[in-house]
Design an enzyme around this catalytic site. Structure first.
Site, PDB file in Angstrom:
ATOM      1  N   LYS A 129       2.131  -3.808   6.541  1.00  0.00           N
ATOM      2  CA  LYS A 129       2.463  -3.692   5.107  1.00  0.00           C
ATOM      3  C   LYS A 129       3.980  -3.536   4.939  1.00  0.00           C
ATOM      4  CE  LYS A 129      -1.570  -4.107   3.184  1.00  0.00           C
ATOM      5  NZ  LYS A 129      -1.873  -5.403   2.540  1.00  0.00           N
TER       6      LYS A 129
ATOM      7  N   TYR B  96      -1.650  -1.580  11.165  1.00  0.00           N
ATOM      8  CA  TYR B  96      -1.966  -2.036   9.808  1.00  0.00           C
ATOM      9  C   TYR B  96      -0.860  -1.622   8.829  1.00  0.00           C
ATOM     10  CZ  TYR B  96      -3.630  -1.340   5.070  1.00  0.00           C
ATOM     11  OH  TYR B  96      -3.697  -1.297   3.704  1.00  0.00           O
TER      12      TYR B  96
ATOM     13  N   SER C  43       0.830  -1.211   0.000  1.00  0.00           N
ATOM     14  CA  SER C  43       0.000   0.000   0.000  1.00  0.00           C
ATOM     15  C   SER C  43       0.857   1.250   0.000  1.00  0.00           C
ATOM     16  CB  SER C  43      -0.881  -0.012   1.249  1.00  0.00           C
ATOM     17  OG  SER C  43      -1.455   1.249   1.470  1.00  0.00           O
TER      18      SER C  43
HETATM   19  C1  UD1 Z   1      -6.775   4.292   3.666  1.00  0.00           C
HETATM   20  C2  UD1 Z   1      -5.549   3.826   4.398  1.00  0.00           C
HETATM   21  C3  UD1 Z   1      -4.694   3.011   3.490  1.00  0.00           C
HETATM   22  C4  UD1 Z   1      -5.481   1.858   2.913  1.00  0.00           C
HETATM   23  C5  UD1 Z   1      -6.661   2.428   2.157  1.00  0.00           C
HETATM   24  C6  UD1 Z   1      -7.501   1.306   1.632  1.00  0.00           C
HETATM   25  C7  UD1 Z   1      -4.760   5.415   6.069  1.00  0.00           C
HETATM   26  C8  UD1 Z   1      -3.773   6.484   6.419  1.00  0.00           C
HETATM   27  N1  UD1 Z   1      -4.738   4.938   4.842  1.00  0.00           N
HETATM   28  O1  UD1 Z   1      -6.403   5.284   2.719  1.00  0.00           O
HETATM   29  O2  UD1 Z   1      -3.604   2.496   4.194  1.00  0.00           O
HETATM   30  O3  UD1 Z   1      -4.662   1.109   2.071  1.00  0.00           O
HETATM   31  O4  UD1 Z   1      -7.463   3.224   3.036  1.00  0.00           O
HETATM   32  O5  UD1 Z   1      -8.381   1.774   0.684  1.00  0.00           O
HETATM   33  O6  UD1 Z   1      -5.532   5.044   6.881  1.00  0.00           O
HETATM   34  N2  UD1 Z   1     -12.866  10.764   3.677  1.00  0.00           N
HETATM   35  C9  UD1 Z   1     -13.902  11.632   3.980  1.00  0.00           C
HETATM   36  N3  UD1 Z   1     -15.076  11.097   4.457  1.00  0.00           N
HETATM   37  C10 UD1 Z   1     -15.258   9.755   4.643  1.00  0.00           C
HETATM   38  C11 UD1 Z   1     -14.189   8.879   4.325  1.00  0.00           C
HETATM   39  C12 UD1 Z   1     -13.003   9.416   3.855  1.00  0.00           C
HETATM   40  O7  UD1 Z   1     -13.793  12.848   3.833  1.00  0.00           O
HETATM   41  O8  UD1 Z   1     -16.335   9.351   5.097  1.00  0.00           O
HETATM   42  C13 UD1 Z   1     -11.594  11.324   3.146  1.00  0.00           C
HETATM   43  C14 UD1 Z   1     -10.405  11.019   4.032  1.00  0.00           C
HETATM   44  O9  UD1 Z   1     -10.255  11.998   5.015  1.00  0.00           O
HETATM   45  C15 UD1 Z   1      -9.270  11.012   3.009  1.00  0.00           C
HETATM   46  C16 UD1 Z   1      -9.935  10.536   1.703  1.00  0.00           C
HETATM   47  O10 UD1 Z   1     -11.341  10.725   1.902  1.00  0.00           O
HETATM   48  O11 UD1 Z   1      -8.795  12.324   2.839  1.00  0.00           O
HETATM   49  C17 UD1 Z   1      -9.658   9.073   1.395  1.00  0.00           C
HETATM   50  O12 UD1 Z   1      -9.975   8.291   2.538  1.00  0.00           O
HETATM   51  P1  UD1 Z   1     -10.021   6.698   2.515  1.00  0.00           P
HETATM   52  O13 UD1 Z   1     -10.905   6.245   1.425  1.00  0.00           O
HETATM   53  O14 UD1 Z   1     -10.319   6.227   3.896  1.00  0.00           O
HETATM   54  O15 UD1 Z   1      -8.550   6.267   2.081  1.00  0.00           O
HETATM   55  P2  UD1 Z   1      -7.137   6.665   2.734  1.00  0.00           P
HETATM   56  O16 UD1 Z   1      -7.279   7.139   4.107  1.00  0.00           O
HETATM   57  O17 UD1 Z   1      -6.440   7.536   1.754  1.00  0.00           O
END
Ligand code: UD1
Length: 344
Positions: free
Chosen positions: A158, A154, A129
């Site tokens: 990785k 987690y 990842s």
């Molecule tokens: C996360 C994990 C990553 C994992 C991946 C799997 C971390 C730091 N990273 O990535 O290791 O491999 O998921 O897909 O935890 N967001 C919102 N509202 C929501 C959900 C998310 O605003 O309800 C935003 C988050 O703040 C972020 C972006 O959307 O800025 C992406 O979030 P997410 O889909 O959870 O992925 P990552 O955090 O990038």
């Protein structure tokens, strides 16, 4: 006549594993799917059979933390390469239950490498990842960008699994390895027969968006709009799941054809294009002609501001490139959610 090569997909009934299984079969490989079903049901495996028109894909319900079961699998099947997905992946849960994550994610991978090695099938592909890069100092990130200390157990598993593979390759001449570092996989198969099946409240952005659109969730929270980015929301490299799955076919072929330049290789799997959370929401609304209920909420602990890939190495060495248009990806995610709603 060419013997068909056989690929074992551990964790093959899950979101990424099922899409990879489809692409491998369509590329002419035999596939064995093995999964302990701890985080999925048979929906996606059934979908894989429908998409490929193959009713005979071997499925083995087993846990790779069990060394005897793992050994038995390699004794009873002629396996040429392994793609290892079997692992827990919830960041928050890993903070609450670190030992569960270390035991499951490390033990299963060690067992896989050990048995693969013992049976002369040392072609190992590990699903890593972009989380290993942490908050990068320079963007986009290349494979040479230094890894940062993991911010969750987690993420640490990785990094540790990458190291386990690297060291095994170094020590055992019969083992070769590729680590694919995924950015943010999203979307679903265009057939809408396989996709993401989050349990409970989704952690990831796109499943939360589609569940809000379908009415399962009232409102999407946008975690922070005061980041130092053009629109204040975080930036990610959202990669279509089918594009991502195809990268595995290129990687497996490279290993099996003896085309690797080094015995252990790492590739970023991303588009190379950053998209902000707000841009993704707007793209979803536009692709599907609907309005999403969302509000700005406080930042989520542990989120990095921005990360996207430099995919040059995968483009040039692997011969793979992300191709799907983001609107098609977001339309596929929505079609999958509606497919699920129709089955309720
Ligand atoms: C996360 C994990 C990553 C994992 C991946 C799997 C971390 C730091 N990273 O990535 O290791 O491999 O998921 O897909 O935890 N967001 C919102 N509202 C929501 C959900 C998310 O605003 O309800 C935003 C988050 O703040 C972020 C972006 O959307 O800025 C992406 O979030 P997410 O889909 O959870 O992925 P990552 O955090 O990038």
């Amino acid at each position: 006549m060419d013997m068909k090569k056989c690929v074992l997909v551990s964790g093959g009934a899950g979101f990424i594993g099922s899409h990879v299984t489809v692409e491998l079969i369509e590329a002419g490989y035999d596939v064995i799917v093995a999964d302990n079903m701890s985080n999925c049901d048979m929906t996606c495996f059934e979908g894989v059979k429908k998409i490929t028109g193959r009713d005979d894909i071997p499925f083995i319900k087993m846990d790779f933390c069990d060394p005897v079961a793992t050994e038995l699998l390699f004794t009873t099947h002629a396996i040429d390469a392994v793609i290892h997905f079997a692992g827990f992946k919830a960041v928050g849960e890993s903070v609450a239950e670190p030992l569960k994550y270390y035991r499951n994610n490390l033990e299963s991978f060690i067992n896989v490498i050990e048995s693969a090695k013992a049976h002369g099938c040392g072609n190992i592909l590990f699903s890593s990842s972009a989380t290993v890069y942490g908050e990068p100092e320079k963007l986009p990130v290349t494979e040479e960008t230094p890894r940062q200390p993991a911010t969750s157990p987690y993420g640490n598993t990785k990094q540790m699994c990458e190291d386990i593979l690297r060291d095994s390759v170094k020590a055992y001449p019969e083992v070769r390895g590729i680590a694919l570092r995924y950015f943010n996989p999203i979307g679903a198969h265009p057939s809408a027969l396989i996709g993401e099946l989050p349990r409970g409240v989704p952690n990831n952005l796109v499943p939360f968006i589609t569940q809000t659109a379908v009415g399962k969730r009232e409102c999407l929270s946008v975690f922070g709009d005061d980041y130092p980015t053009p629109d204040g929301t975080c930036q990610r490299d959202f990669i279509d799941i089918v594009d991502l799955a195809k990268a595995h076919v290129f990687a497996v072929r490279r290993m099996l054809d003896g085309k690797m330049k080094k015995e252990y290789e790492i590739f970023n799997v991303g588009t190379g294009k950053p998209l902000s959370v707000m841009e993704l929401i707007n793209g979803f609304e536009k692709a599907n002609g609907l309005k999403l209920n969302y509000r700005i909420a406080p930042r989520r602990a542990g989120d990095v501001t921005a990360i996207w890939a430099d995919p040059t190495l995968a483009n040039e060495d692997l011969g793979w490139k992300a191709e799907r248009d983001i609107e098609d990806t977001l339309a596929a995610a929505w079609a999958w959610e509606k497919h699920l709603a129709g089955k309720d």
